[in-house]
Design an enzyme around this catalytic site. Structure first.
Site, short mmCIF file in Angstrom:
data_model
loop_
_atom_site.label_atom_id
_atom_site.label_comp_id
_atom_site.label_asym_id
_atom_site.label_seq_id
_atom_site.Cartn_x
_atom_site.Cartn_y
_atom_site.Cartn_z
N HIS A 66 38.74 28.61 39.50
CA HIS A 66 39.46 29.72 40.16
C HIS A 66 39.14 29.76 41.65
O HIS A 66 38.03 29.49 42.08
CB HIS A 66 39.20 31.05 39.46
CG HIS A 66 37.84 31.67 39.63
ND1 HIS A 66 37.52 32.46 40.71
CD2 HIS A 66 36.73 31.65 38.84
CE1 HIS A 66 36.28 32.91 40.58
NE2 HIS A 66 35.78 32.43 39.45
N ASP A 178 31.46 31.28 44.34
CA ASP A 178 32.01 31.73 43.07
C ASP A 178 33.44 32.20 43.34
O ASP A 178 33.64 33.31 43.83
CB ASP A 178 31.16 32.86 42.50
CG ASP A 178 31.67 33.39 41.17
OD1 ASP A 178 32.60 32.78 40.60
OD2 ASP A 178 31.15 34.43 40.71
N GLU A 210 40.65 35.45 38.63
CA GLU A 210 39.64 35.34 37.58
C GLU A 210 38.66 36.50 37.64
O GLU A 210 38.19 36.98 36.60
CB GLU A 210 38.89 34.01 37.71
CG GLU A 210 37.96 33.68 36.54
CD GLU A 210 36.55 34.23 36.65
OE1 GLU A 210 35.79 34.13 35.68
OE2 GLU A 210 36.21 34.79 37.73
N GLU A 211 38.33 36.95 38.84
CA GLU A 211 37.31 37.99 38.98
C GLU A 211 37.77 39.35 38.47
O GLU A 211 36.95 40.26 38.31
CB GLU A 211 36.89 38.11 40.45
CG GLU A 211 36.20 36.88 41.03
CD GLU A 211 34.82 36.63 40.45
OE1 GLU A 211 34.31 37.49 39.68
OE2 GLU A 211 34.23 35.57 40.75
N ASP A 233 33.24 26.52 36.60
CA ASP A 233 32.84 27.76 37.26
C ASP A 233 31.39 27.60 37.70
O ASP A 233 30.81 26.53 37.55
CB ASP A 233 33.01 28.96 36.31
CG ASP A 233 33.35 30.25 37.05
OD1 ASP A 233 32.69 30.56 38.05
OD2 ASP A 233 34.29 30.96 36.62
N HIS A 320 27.51 36.46 43.56
CA HIS A 320 28.16 37.68 44.03
C HIS A 320 27.39 38.32 45.18
O HIS A 320 27.20 39.53 45.23
CB HIS A 320 28.35 38.67 42.88
CG HIS A 320 29.52 38.34 42.00
ND1 HIS A 320 30.20 39.28 41.26
CD2 HIS A 320 30.13 37.15 41.74
CE1 HIS A 320 31.19 38.68 40.59
NE2 HIS A 320 31.14 37.38 40.86
#
Length: 355
Positions: A66, A178, A210-211, A233, A320
């Protein structure tokens, strides 16, 4: 001095270009431009997914990473020109305090800073409490709502302004690893396949949202209709203080890609990945996913009549945050593993469990 990765320039552009979930257009465009240098076909769909295809006569294989990242969305502009905001994706509010942000304003990018009450003015009991997003604001230097609205509106999105830095041992730090590094990895795997073409028809896809929703993965898997899929990922590295290897496995930066067992992962795809890694001499780590993977694989494996799916992850520290860290050696190893896996596939029936 260490040599830079051969495609570090493209990777820097990809990682530095803002593209939070739902607004991935700019990094997706860069991804497609790079793909056109070697893929047979490159296109986008209505969901914002980007596709790069290698044509073959064998089964259809989907490689997905993603391209969206976590971000922020302006929810209110007050009379003094301060912006209040909501999160896009899962933020630890502590890492937002004092950060610079890049907002995608209607007249171009706007830089601001995330503000909160300074420590000097906090009451003693407030100093031990985590500041919530509701207690923060973005300051873009405006002096009124009308001035702020010349640059931004409610609904404007943004990201943390954190550039990529190269560190020793082929490690890099950046926001958006990410999972823009997953989109980069599947494109690198397709590049390898373009040089030694497989029997399979292969689509590398940079998926969206995706998130927040897995929407891109759902629509891409439905439209391409693969028999086999590999999702790339990031996953939690456990080679730092206060990590818990008993719960999250023994995962090291530089230790190779991480192969997941359970949940969305087809046992036969998992075993084939292990076999190929051994044959190619590619180091790897293992982790379990007994309930769900937390990746696009959770949307893909149950699409249509079912898709034999595997998850290959890149070890990531400080997920994150504005300064996620990976080792580029793991990216290269993952791309080689995926390319070798694809070349090993001759028939979709290979991944139907024997009676």
């Amino acid at each position: 001095m260490e040599k830079s990765h051969p495609r570090i320039g493209f990777l820097k552009r990809l990682l530095s270009t803002p593209g939070p979930s739902g607004d991935e257009v700019a990094p997706a465009r860069l991804w497609r431009e790079e793909a056109r240098s070697f893929a047979d076909t490159v296109y986008a769909d209505v969901s914002g997914n980007s596709y790069a295809l290698i044509d073959g006569t064998g089964p259809r294989i989907l490689l997905m990473g993603h391209i969206d990242e976590i971000g922020l969305m302006v929810s209110y502009i007050d009379d003094s020109g301060y912006l209040f905001f909501a999160p896009i994706g899962g933020w630890d509010s502590q890492v937002l305090v004092g950060q610079r942000v890049r907002l995608l304003g209607h007249a171009g990018e706007v830089v601001g800073v995330i503000g909160k009450k300074p420590i000097h003015l906090l009451k003693p009991d407030e100093r031990t409490k985590v500041t919530t997003i509701e207690q923060m604001w973005i300051d873009i230097g405006a002096t009124s709502r009308e001035e702020a609205q010349e640059w931004v509106r409610v609904g404007c999105v943004g990201v943390i302004d954190a550039p990529l830095y190269e560190l020793p041992n082929q490690r890099i730090v950046s926001r958006s690893l990410d999972n823009r590094i997953g989109a980069f990895t599947v494109l690198e795997a397709l590049r390898l396949l373009s040089q030694d073409r497989p029997a399979a028809s292969v689509a590398a896809v940079a998926s969206t949202q995706e998130e927040i929703t897995f929407a891109g993965a759902s629509t891409a898997a439905f439209s391409f209709d693969p028999q086999v899929a590999i999702v790339v990922d990031v996953t939690f590295a456990t080679d730092h203080p206060q990590s818990d290897k008993q719960q999250h496995s023994d995962v090291k930066l530089g230790g190779g890609p991480v192969l997941a067992r359970g949940s969305a992962n087809s046992p036969l795809v998992y075993e084939r990945l292990l076999q190929v890694a051994a044959q190619e001499g590619i180091p790897y780590a293992l982790q379990i996913a007994p309930r769900y993977t937390g990746t696009d694989a959770d949307a893909i494996y149950k699409m249509r009549g079912g898709i034999a799916t595997g998850v290959v992850s890149i070890p990531n520290r400080y997920m994150h945050s504005p300064n996620e860290m990976i080792a580029l050696a793991d990216v290269d190893a993952a791309a080689r593993l995926i390319a070798a896996f694809v070349r090993s596939v001759r028939s979709a029936e290979e991944f139907i469990p024997a009676l």
